[in-house]
Design a protein around this motif. Structure first.
Motif, PDB file in Angstrom:
ATOM      1  N   THR A  92       6.867  26.710  62.873  1.00  0.00           N
ATOM      2  CA  THR A  92       8.258  26.359  62.326  1.00  0.00           C
ATOM      3  C   THR A  92       7.742  25.716  60.993  1.00  0.00           C
ATOM      4  O   THR A  92       6.819  25.022  60.759  1.00  0.00           O
ATOM      5  N   ARG A  93       8.614  26.102  60.011  1.00  0.00           N
ATOM      6  CA  ARG A  93       8.451  25.695  58.602  1.00  0.00           C
ATOM      7  C   ARG A  93       8.445  24.088  58.425  1.00  0.00           C
ATOM      8  O   ARG A  93       9.173  23.587  59.166  1.00  0.00           O
ATOM      9  N   GLU A  94       7.198  23.319  57.808  1.00  0.00           N
ATOM     10  CA  GLU A  94       7.418  21.900  57.832  1.00  0.00           C
ATOM     11  C   GLU A  94       8.279  21.411  56.729  1.00  0.00           C
ATOM     12  O   GLU A  94       8.507  22.149  55.803  1.00  0.00           O
ATOM     13  N   PRO A  95       8.646  20.421  57.038  1.00  0.00           N
ATOM     14  CA  PRO A  95       9.750  19.606  56.320  1.00  0.00           C
ATOM     15  C   PRO A  95       9.126  19.529  54.725  1.00  0.00           C
ATOM     16  O   PRO A  95       9.913  19.477  53.765  1.00  0.00           O
ATOM     17  N   VAL A  96       7.862  19.123  54.694  1.00  0.00           N
ATOM     18  CA  VAL A  96       7.154  19.199  53.184  1.00  0.00           C
ATOM     19  C   VAL A  96       6.892  20.162  52.870  1.00  0.00           C
ATOM     20  O   VAL A  96       5.894  21.105  53.228  1.00  0.00           O
ATOM     21  N   GLY A  97       7.369  20.623  51.543  1.00  0.00           N
ATOM     22  CA  GLY A  97       6.926  21.893  51.028  1.00  0.00           C
ATOM     23  C   GLY A  97       5.505  22.078  50.632  1.00  0.00           C
ATOM     24  O   GLY A  97       4.629  20.929  50.514  1.00  0.00           O
ATOM     25  N   ILE A  98       4.743  23.253  50.616  1.00  0.00           N
ATOM     26  CA  ILE A  98       3.354  23.401  50.311  1.00  0.00           C
ATOM     27  C   ILE A  98       3.043  22.911  48.974  1.00  0.00           C
ATOM     28  O   ILE A  98       1.975  22.387  48.728  1.00  0.00           O
TER      29      ILE A  98
END
Ligand code: NAD
Length: 301
Positions: free
Chosen positions: A245-251
């Protein structure tokens, strides 16, 4: 609140995709993170541009001499990284550079020594290590014994000024090193059709345990950006990136927080050393791959 004196005033050099994101992220840093200590003061471009996201263009001379500017983000094409990093380090500014920091291993060593001499932070962004997919892959790989591995990247075409594919593709090499430890290059070759902007680089690597890894970078117009992996272990084979799942904080924001923590002296020495070692090791491999590829193509003609 943040008083102006303990803030790190910053300038962004190069307003392409990465430069845009750096400006955006500094204007809205992750709340309660070290990134709140950064404040963007301007950007530098070879073009004359209007305000970008409300931020003004400034001159290089201005950026170098202003006391309220302590940090430079180098977001240009790869070929211009060295000159920009050197200039800002010489002026005593901290530097965050989008990967790869340089086009040779030797240059990277020099730049790192210069940063140390000046007592400033030099940070090479590695967003590819911060994606949810990769973090899960790393967990899945942990504890398994590799027998043979394969990583094929497609994308493109390669933009001018981004350099030899082993350097422009340093993110893939960094994956392999982060997953399987330090590597050696046993062979490398390059196929190129300049007219059709086609490029294919193949590198044969081995792990410390003498297990083979093949890394291919293939760039051409119309090739969609994708990674094909095949990692065969003693116990199983991984042929796809694990779903995560994509994390809430961008890379890029995660990288900005890490860089800010370095500015604040919050990153342990061991971690700094390990990072420097990994960056230089990858650039050394890229150098070797380039050498072997060019030798091979010289023999063909
Ligand atoms: P880009 O092509 O968007 O921009 C690169 C440079 O070209 C910038 O200096 C920009 O000012 C200039 N430029 C862009 N468009 C221009 C135009 N129309 N006319 C004149 N100049 C123009 O490249 P990028 O993706 O931002 O990459 C910059 C650096 O960031 C590279 O070192 C790259 O390896 C690194 N990087 C990028 C990403 C990403 O997601 N884009 C991720 C990791 C690392």
């Amino acid at each position: 609140g943040n008083s102006e004196k303990d803030m790190f005033g910053s300038v962004v050099v190069g307003i392409g995709t990465a430069g845009f994101v750096r400006v955006r992220d500094m204007l809205a840093p992750l709340p309660s993170s070290a990134a709140e200590k950064l404040s963007v003061k301007g950007f530098i471009s070879r073009r004359i541009l209007e305000e970008q996201q409300g931020v003004k263009q400034i001159t290089v001379e201005d950026a170098l001499s202003r006391d309220d500017i302590k940090v430079a983000f180098v977001c240009t094409e790869n070929a211009a990284h060295e000159e920009n990093i050197r200039m800002f380090l010489e002026a005593g500014k901290h530097v965050c550079v989008e990967y790869p920091m340089a086009m040779t291993h030797k240059t990277a060593v020099e730049l790192w020594d210069l940063a140390q001499e000046k007592g400033v932070v030099l940070h090479e962004e590695h967003i590819e290590l911060l994606t949810a997919d990769f973090k899960q892959l790393k967990k899945d790989v942990a504890g398994k014994r590799l027998e043979e591995g394969f990583l094929h990247f497609t994308g493109g075409p390669l933009k001018p000024g981004f350099g030899f594919p082993a350097f422009s593709g340093i993110a893939r090499l960094t994956w392999l090193v982060d997953l399987f430890g330090e590597l050696s290059v046993t062979a490398a070759s390059m196929e190129e059709d300049q007219q059709n902007k086609y490029m294919k680089m193949t590198a044969q690597l081995i792990t410390k345990e003498q297990k083979p890894l093949t890394w291919i970078e293939e760039w051409a117009p119309g090739l969609s950006r994708a990674k094909d992996i095949n990692f065969r272990f003693d116990s199983c084979t991984i042929t796809q990136l694990p779903p995560a799942t994509r994390e809430p904080v961008g890379i890029f924001m995660q990288d900005l927080v890490l860089f800010s923590q370095k500015l604040l002296g919050q990153v342990p020495r061991d971690q700094l050393h390990a990072e420097r070692r990994r960056v230089l090791h990858c650039l050394e491999l890229a150098d070797r791959i380039q050498q072997l590829s060019l030798q091979g193509s010289a023999q063909d003609t």
